[in-house]
Design an enzyme around this catalytic site. Structure first.
Site, PDB file in Angstrom:
ATOM      1  N   GLU A  12      -7.986  -8.469  13.056  1.00  0.00           N
ATOM      2  CA  GLU A  12      -8.548  -8.659  11.716  1.00  0.00           C
ATOM      3  C   GLU A  12      -8.146 -10.036  11.193  1.00  0.00           C
ATOM      4  OE1 GLU A  12      -8.238  -3.905  10.470  1.00  0.00           O
ATOM      5  OE2 GLU A  12      -6.794  -5.352   9.664  1.00  0.00           O
ATOM      6  N   ARG A  30       0.856  -1.193   0.000  1.00  0.00           N
ATOM      7  CA  ARG A  30       0.000   0.000   0.000  1.00  0.00           C
ATOM      8  C   ARG A  30       0.890   1.241   0.000  1.00  0.00           C
ATOM      9  NH1 ARG A  30      -3.793   0.047   5.001  1.00  0.00           N
ATOM     10  NH2 ARG A  30      -4.576  -1.784   3.886  1.00  0.00           N
ATOM     11  N   HIS A  90      -5.755 -10.135   7.965  1.00  0.00           N
ATOM     12  CA  HIS A  90      -4.559  -9.283   7.943  1.00  0.00           C
ATOM     13  C   HIS A  90      -3.333 -10.086   8.410  1.00  0.00           C
ATOM     14  CE1 HIS A  90      -2.799  -5.083   8.781  1.00  0.00           C
ATOM     15  NE2 HIS A  90      -1.878  -5.929   9.215  1.00  0.00           N
ATOM     16  N   HIS A 122       1.611  -2.353   5.563  1.00  0.00           N
ATOM     17  CA  HIS A 122       1.396  -2.583   4.126  1.00  0.00           C
ATOM     18  C   HIS A 122       2.402  -1.790   3.293  1.00  0.00           C
ATOM     19  CE1 HIS A 122      -2.444  -4.861   3.893  1.00  0.00           C
ATOM     20  NE2 HIS A 122      -2.752  -4.260   5.036  1.00  0.00           N
ATOM     21  N   ASP A 142      -3.800  -8.516   2.936  1.00  0.00           N
ATOM     22  CA  ASP A 142      -5.136  -8.906   3.385  1.00  0.00           C
ATOM     23  C   ASP A 142      -5.683  -9.918   2.395  1.00  0.00           C
ATOM     24  OD1 ASP A 142      -4.904  -6.923   5.356  1.00  0.00           O
ATOM     25  OD2 ASP A 142      -5.789  -5.403   4.042  1.00  0.00           O
TER      26      ASP A 142
END
Length: 726
Positions: A705, A594, A708, A638, A645
């Protein structure tokens, strides 16, 4: 290999070939081997050559004389040969201090550091215990370098005096390879090619990094299961330059090993390769070894010693020069009878320890005790009897009544532990289990299990077959952890006894390392790679490249439905995909690398209280401002290229259905917590399945999560990237 095949069987009685064939067939069948290659040379000629089986069980790809095998510790003789060539060239002396060539070299005792000579590196007399430090080499792959080996030696405590006793080691052969590199003016792998492969014509042998697809015809290691032989630790397309190369990392074909033996047995054929003085030095008894009960009973042996990379002994009154090689799923044996000018090589790509022992014994006896009957069944029975006695003397404890340890039971002991040479491990809760994970040896990752009042680690990878007991101790204000073998007969290279961990942090201790943003402007410069070509069949649903995400719009920085990760992370994920694919599933990726700009956009969105468009779908029970507390971070893993994910999906006839995980992806709610109690049995099982699949290859779950995961240790923990995804 046509020339070799053409002379196979020459100048040997037909009856002797029949005996060899019978031994070959009996061994192959008795031990259910995936593949076997055997050759015999005599008087400078190949007199026997036979192969059977497959490079990969069930593939139909047949093994032949050109197939590459891991020769494992038979690499040691090649390392010794390179050093002997450098001695001939005047570039080093056997009695040179190691520190002359490697000033950074240190043993635990400063006096030993000063006195250690090049010759000592090769003959297992260092004072270190059996296999000391081997956990820095195996299981592979790991993240230890040759520099780490040299730095770590000073922390390994001796078990006996320097030069006082024989104890087999591997680390000092790695050091020997680095001495050769320093003296020879080239990296170890280049020296092996220059000094050994090229002058001796070993055209198929491989050292250093190489391309499996370009080289071709490479046998893969196997383990035996109730369903048959299964490939383990399969090579990637690029076979790496492993740290253990000088101790056990070279690969060769049967044809090249036959050439290697002929050079030693018939020096007149290549007199310029090594001087008579160095040939004598290599095969001189430098370190006495014990004569085992088996050697006395089977071979009437009277002496045993180690030369430079070779074991020396007598068998039935004949001089024997030999070595074996053992790696997970790969076994080799080289047996030379110099006075008979005869050599035997055995290569196996499966669980072949007993097969190697028995077949080598029969083929040797056919030379040293001709005219007698020597059968595989006879020696196999003797070996079985011997091992039954050993097992009775050192029984393996029954640990079948085991259950996963709970975080409550281990609350006093969980944390991050550090050993001065092995580095960090964690014993931390992950979901409803407690996980043990090594930072630098990712295959040493598993679930902590309780057996009565004791704890052991059940490794995720079945090929890691030496489980350890965990021994925690709190004393004088510190908490320590020691490991020991569950099975007293476990492979000595799992040298748990040399580890001494001290707890240095709690499991939830936040990292304080400053993260810098890389100046890289494209994926290639950043080291980011496209996952899809590596993880065949993976499904891509990159949510932030479209509008189906919690912001309700495409996120800046996401310009394509592409998953980028740092190369080591992508390679590990490809292994996860291969595992789940065998179960009829596939990984479905929602987000990978990301860009930093995207993270900033998320934070700005979370602070915009007026925009509540996606609240019903993504955070119905959480206030938007609270998303910055645990769900949306101002800096994201990320962005470091090691976090992603994902979920599991089942695809049939072109249609894919995601496994029910209890919540959708990016559903910001306590129900998304990995170990949330309010889930159906099927949902819990699906989350556990994903957790286990990822954990087997070094991915750690974020407990808030279920989707994740972060690969640890991160390849670039101090570097974030802002390269757009294109």
């Amino acid at each position: 290999m046509a020339a070799i095949a053409g002379v196979a069987g020459a100048a040997e009685p037909a009856a002797l070939r029949a005996e060899r064939d019978a031994a070959f067939d009996a061994t192959f069948e008795r031990y259910k081997l995936p593949g076997l290659a055997v050759g015999v040379v005599r008087d400078g000629q190949v007199v026997y050559l036979r192969t059977a089986g497959e490079r990969v069980a069930g593939s139909g790809d047949k093994i032949d004389a050109d197939t590459l095998f891991k020769i494992a510790s038979n690499s040691k003789a090649m390392t010794a040969g390179v050093l002997a060539r450098l001695v001939d060239a005047g570039k080093l002396k056997w009695d040179d201090p190691v520190t002359k060539h490697l000033p950074q070299f240190r043993m635990h005792d400063p006096w030993v550091t000063q006195q250690m000579q090049v010759r000592d590196l090769l003959i297992h007399n260092s004072g270190l215990g059996l296999g000391a430090g081997d956990l820095m080499l195996w299981p592979e792959p790991n993240r230890f370098t040759r520099a780490d080996i040299i730095a770590g030696l000073q922390h390994l405590k001796p078990t006996h005096s320097f030069r006082a006793a024989y104890a087999y080691d591997n680390l000092l052969y790695v050091v020997a390879g680095e001495v050769a590199a320093a003296a020879g003016g080239a990296p170890y792998e280049e020296l092996v090619k220059r000094e050994l492969f090229q002058p001796l014509g070993l055209s198929r042998c491989q050292v250093g990094e190489w391309n499996r697809a370009e080289v071709g015809n490479v046998a893969q290691p196997h383990m035996r299961t109730p369903q048959g032989n299964r490939v383990i630790r399969e090579d990637e397309t690029i076979v790496p330059n492993v740290t253990s190369m000088a101790a056990g990392g070279i690969r060769c074909s049967l044809g090249d090993m036959l050439s290697w033996m002929r050079m030693w047995l018939s020096p007149e054929a290549q007199p310029a390769w090594l001087s008579p003085a160095q040939r004598r030095a290599v095969w001189t008894a430098h370190m006495p070894m014990p004569v085992s009960a088996r050697m006395r009973a089977w071979d009437n042996s009277h002496f045993s010693a180690y030369g430079y990379g070779w074991r020396l002994s007598d068998v039935d009154g004949a001089w024997k020069v030999a070595h074996t090689g053992t790696l997970a799923g790969m076994y080799s044996s080289v047996i030379l009878l110099p006075d008979q000018r005869t050599g035997i090589v055995i290569l196996i790509n499966g669980e072949g320890e007993a097969a190697r022992t028995v077949l080598g014994q029969v083929l040797t006896k056919q030379i040293t005790r001709p005219g007698e009957t020597h059968s595989v069944a006879h020696y196999a029975a003797l070996l079985d009897e011997e091992r039954a006695g050993e097992r009775a003397a050192k029984p393996k404890p029954d640990t079948r009544d085991r259950k996963p340890a709970t975080a409550v039971a281990l609350a006093a002991w969980m944390g991050r532990y550090r050993d001065p040479w092995f580095g960090d491990v964690t014993v931390c809760a992950q979901g409803d289990r407690v996980r043990f994970a090594s930072a630098r040896s990712p295959m040493l990752t598993g679930t902590v299990m309780q057996v009565d009042a004791r704890w052991l680690v059940d490794w995720d990878d079945d090929s890691v077959d030496a489980e350890p007991w965990l021994h925690f101790l709190a004393d004088a204000g510190s908490t320590t952890l020691a490991l020991s073998h569950v099975d007293p007969e476990a492979d000595f290279s799992y040298d748990y006894q040399d580890l001494s961990f001290t707890r240095v942090a709690a499991c939830d201790a936040a990292a304080t390392t400053k993260v810098d943003v890389s100046p890289a402007t494209d994926a290639a410069t950043a080291g980011l790679v496209d996952v899809a070509p590596l993880a065949k069949g993976v499904r891509l649903d990159m949510r932030y490249a479209g509008t189906a995400n919690f912001t309700g719009a495409r996120v800046p920085g996401y310009e394509a439905n592409t998953c980028l990760l740092l190369a080591p992370v992508a390679q590990a994920l490809a292994k996860v995909q291969a595992d789940v694919k065998r179960e009829g599933l596939s990984l479905k990726l929602f987000d990978c690398y990301r860009p930093v700009r995207s993270v900033k956009h998320f934070v700005a969105w979370a602070r915009d209280a007026a925009d509540q468009r996606t609240k019903p779908a993504f955070y119905p029970n959480v206030e938007k401002a609270a998303l910055l507390d645990g769900y949306i971070a101002e800096t994201s893993g990320h962005s470091r290229g090691a976090t992603l994910d994902l979920t599991l999906t089942r695809c049939e006839r072109g249609a894919c259905v995601d496994l029910d995980m209890g919540t959708p992806f990016d559903f910001f709610d306590p129900r998304a917590n990995t170990a949330h109690a309010d889930l159906s049995p099927a949902q819990k099982a699906n989350r556990a399945r994903l957790l286990d699949a990822m954990a087997r290859h070094g991915f750690h779950n974020y407990p808030m999560e279920w989707w994740h995961f972060t690969f640890r240790p991160e390849p670039s923990p101090q570097t974030a990237y802002d390269v757009p995804i294109q």
